[in-house]
Design a protein around this motif. Structure first.
Motif, PDB file in Angstrom:
ATOM      1  N   GLN A   1      -9.071  -8.865   3.699  1.00 25.69           N
ATOM      2  CA  GLN A   1      -9.026  -7.520   3.099  1.00 25.69           C
ATOM      3  C   GLN A   1      -9.456  -6.490   4.131  1.00 25.69           C
TER       4      GLN A   1
ATOM      5  N   ALA B   1      -3.785  -1.284   4.501  1.00 24.74           N
ATOM      6  CA  ALA B   1      -4.338  -0.198   3.686  1.00 24.74           C
ATOM      7  C   ALA B   1      -4.041   1.122   4.377  1.00 24.74           C
TER       8      ALA B   1
ATOM      9  N   ALA C   1     -10.105  -2.102   4.156  1.00 33.24           N
ATOM     10  CA  ALA C   1     -10.212  -0.913   3.313  1.00 33.24           C
ATOM     11  C   ALA C   1     -10.816   0.209   4.129  1.00 33.24           C
ATOM     12  N   TRP C   2     -10.568   1.425   3.672  1.00 33.17           N
ATOM     13  CA  TRP C   2     -11.137   2.600   4.327  1.00 33.17           C
ATOM     14  C   TRP C   2     -12.435   2.957   3.611  1.00 33.17           C
TER      15      TRP C   2
ATOM     16  N   ASP D   1     -13.731  -4.614  -2.639  1.00 30.50           N
ATOM     17  CA  ASP D   1     -13.257  -3.271  -2.968  1.00 30.50           C
ATOM     18  C   ASP D   1     -14.413  -2.295  -2.836  1.00 30.50           C
TER      19      ASP D   1
ATOM     20  N   SER E   1     -13.791  -4.572   6.839  1.00 29.00           N
ATOM     21  CA  SER E   1     -12.947  -5.768   6.750  1.00 29.00           C
ATOM     22  C   SER E   1     -13.789  -6.966   6.328  1.00 29.00           C
TER      23      SER E   1
ATOM     24  N   CYS F   1      -2.991  -8.344   5.303  1.00 31.33           N
ATOM     25  CA  CYS F   1      -3.399  -7.252   4.411  1.00 31.33           C
ATOM     26  C   CYS F   1      -3.245  -5.924   5.139  1.00 31.33           C
TER      27      CYS F   1
ATOM     28  N   SER G   1       0.839  -1.190   0.000  1.00 37.22           N
ATOM     29  CA  SER G   1       0.000   0.000   0.000  1.00 37.22           C
ATOM     30  C   SER G   1       0.877   1.244   0.000  1.00 37.22           C
TER      31      SER G   1
ATOM     32  N   ILE H   1      -2.316   3.815   9.055  1.00 38.84           N
ATOM     33  CA  ILE H   1      -2.423   2.597   8.271  1.00 38.84           C
ATOM     34  C   ILE H   1      -3.143   1.534   9.100  1.00 38.84           C
TER      35      ILE H   1
ATOM     36  N   LYS I   1     -11.017  -4.997  -7.985  1.00 33.90           N
ATOM     37  CA  LYS I   1     -10.608  -3.605  -8.053  1.00 33.90           C
ATOM     38  C   LYS I   1     -11.610  -2.805  -8.891  1.00 33.90           C
TER      39      LYS I   1
ATOM     40  N   ALA J   1       0.789  -2.737  -6.356  1.00 32.06           N
ATOM     41  CA  ALA J   1       0.173  -1.449  -6.033  1.00 32.06           C
ATOM     42  C   ALA J   1       0.690  -0.381  -6.984  1.00 32.06           C
TER      43      ALA J   1
END
Length: 520
Positions: A240, A194, A242-243, A307, A264, A192, A138, A203, A382, A472
């Motif tokens: 996974q 992000a 992600a924000w 994603d 998550s 993982c 990332s 992070i 993605k 990435a």
């Protein structure tokens, strides 16, 4: 008619009712066809004419006329750019005349004696850090810091391997390509990571044991929060993180500073939403629950990837891939009231104290529709950074499928090799360029504008043939591209063919998104 018996003799008996047919011979003939040969010739008058012009006075271009023609030409170019027709693509140089090179800049490796495979301090206790592989990459919000997660993808059962988070500042790598900025060691594999989309030092990461971590790399003690080991949290490896941008309209956040939460997925079949400041319990949760095609009973699916679309007004849609190969379009619909009800339900059930008899909280299913599945687990999903309707998936079957999120069937299917595809990514500067990493250590780059069948470049990223588990693109320094190579991390510099957007490329992506694929 002839009648016979078992003997040799035979008799011929004539019919008493059928008479012999009469036969007559007749003929006819037509008159002979008349033929004539005729020729015609016409005369054409031919005249030779010539003309010649001459210059009168000096050959000086009128500045006013040139300005007038420039305005007309610019107006025509703008009109063509706004139209959907590919009338004039401009003076472009496709591969060979322009810079399409992919150059290896840095090979990064974690530093320290603990990363040696023969570390005597850890050999008798547990596997060393040197046995780990890069499982996630990332870039931070400035594009100057690259973070790598270290763990193992081949573990079954309990995890006795350590994990680590390592970061490198690319701006400081000119003189020393092996000098890492920071390193954080964990007691189990880190699967993982992000970076925060706006804050470059924040992070988040997920581990093999189901824990969620949040670090602030600018502090001496970087750990901000870690989730607990309760029934309401993940109980299996997190695949996974992600924000998730919830938006002010959801009612969760009062300012733009805290509009990002952590979302998550895990192989336990749960999708959980977390507050970055407090990981004691999730804010809200869902179960990946979908009815079977041949049964009325619903089945839990382990989530392998997901994603969230960026730069969109719709903050409720995510795409989730599962262990069985299914691809689901999920809707996250919650308000502050539903979050309060969820928190009250968790406290009343005793899940926080592990005193719940059922051992698991019943969660709603977020699935809205299903897309055409892969054969085997889905490894990566993605969204396109240029069109929020378009996303791609890759998996065990070796296919890269590009979907419209409202169509069931893929609008484009790519097969770079016979090996399974482990990771993929969209170019942040070229709407029709994607990269995929395969099990055999190669990276294939597709330019869909040039070819919808074959990759335009293939890079041997791993000399030893290590699987490419992570890659990435750098969304700020767009010429940089990173991928994993076992314990190493390699950074490539992309040529201008892969970093400069071409004329009408976004419109071609929009037309591709509108291709027929079957409604969901």
């Amino acid at each position: 008619m002839t009648l016979t018996d078992s003997g040799i003799l035979g008799d011929h008996v004539l019919s008493t009712w059928q008479s012999e047919r009469r036969k007559l011979h007749r003929g006819c003939q037509t008159f002979p066809t008349e033929k004539r040969l005729t020729a015609v010739q016409a005369s054409w008058p031919v005249q030779n004419m010539a003309t010649q012009t001459g210059l009168r006075g000096p050959s000086i271009v009128d500045g006013l006329s040139l300005q007038r023609m420039a305005c007309i030409t610019e107006a025509a170019l703008i009109e063509n750019a706004d139209s959907g027709a590919d009338i004039f693509l401009g003076p472009q140089n496709f591969y060979g005349l322009d810079d399409g090179n992919i150059e290896l800049l840095f090979t990064l490796r974690p530093a320290g004696d603990a990363w040696s495979k023969t570390s005597p301090a850890l050999a008798h206790e547990r596997p060393s850090l040197g046995s780990l592989k890069c499982t996630g990459l990332s870039w931070n919000a400035t594009g100057l810091v690259l973070a790598a997660a270290y763990g193992r993808k081949d573990l079954r059962g309990w995890c006795d391997h350590p994990g680590a988070l390592c970061t490198w500042n690319i701006k400081q790598q000119v003189s020393d390509s092996f000098n890492q900025t920071s390193s954080i060691t964990l007691d189990n594999c880190l699967m993982c990571i992000a970076f925060h989309p706006l804050q470059p030092d924040i992070i988040a990461g997920g581990t093999f044991n189901g824990e969620i971590y949040v670090w602030d790399l600018s502090k001496d003690d970087p750990q901000i929060a870690v989730s607990g080991a309760t029934y309401v949290c993940h109980s299996e490896p997190i695949t996974q993180v992600a924000w998730y941008h919830s938006g002010k309209e959801s009612g969760i956040c009062s300012s733009s500073k805290d509009t990002f939460q952590i979302i998550s997925t895990s192989t336990d079949g749960q999708i959980l939403l977390w507050s970055a400041d407090n990981l004691n319990q999730p804010l809200y949760g869902y179960s990946i629950l979908y009815p079977r095609s041949h049964s009325s009973r619903a089945q839990y699916w382990g989530g392998t990837c997901m994603d969230v679309p960026a730069n969109t007004k719709d903050h409720s849609t995510i795409i989730v891939g599962t262990e069985g190969g299914t691809v689901y379009r999920c809707g996250l619909q919650f308000t502050q009231k539903s979050i309060n009800d969820f928190s009250r339900q968790v406290k009343d059930s005793g899940l926080l104290t592990n005193s719940c008899r059922e051992g698991k909280l019943k969660l709603l299913s977020p699935i809205k529709s299903q897309h055409e599945p892969h054969v085997g687990p889905v490894h990566c999903i993605k969204f396109s950074p240029f069109d929020e309707r378009v996303f791609m998936t890759c998996g065990y079957d070796g296919f890269v499928c590009i979907y419209n999120d409202v169509q069931a069937k893929p609008i484009l299917r790519l097969e770079p090799s016979e090996m399974q595809i482990l990771c993929a990514g969209w170019s942040p500067s070229r709407p029709l360029v994607i990269a995929v990493g395969v099990e055999g250590g190669r990276i294939f780059i597709f330019d869909v504008q040039r070819s919808m069948l074959h990759p335009t470049a293939a890079v041997d990223a791993s000399e030893e043939g290590n699987p490419i588990f992570a890659m990435a693109f750098n969304h700020q320094k767009r010429q940089y591209y990173a991928c994993s190579d076992g314990v190493h991390v390699k950074i490539f510099q992309l040529g201008s063919n892969y970093t400069k957007e071409r004329i009408l490329e976004r419109k071609q992506l929009a037309r591709l998104a509108q291709s027929a694929g079957g409604d969901v």
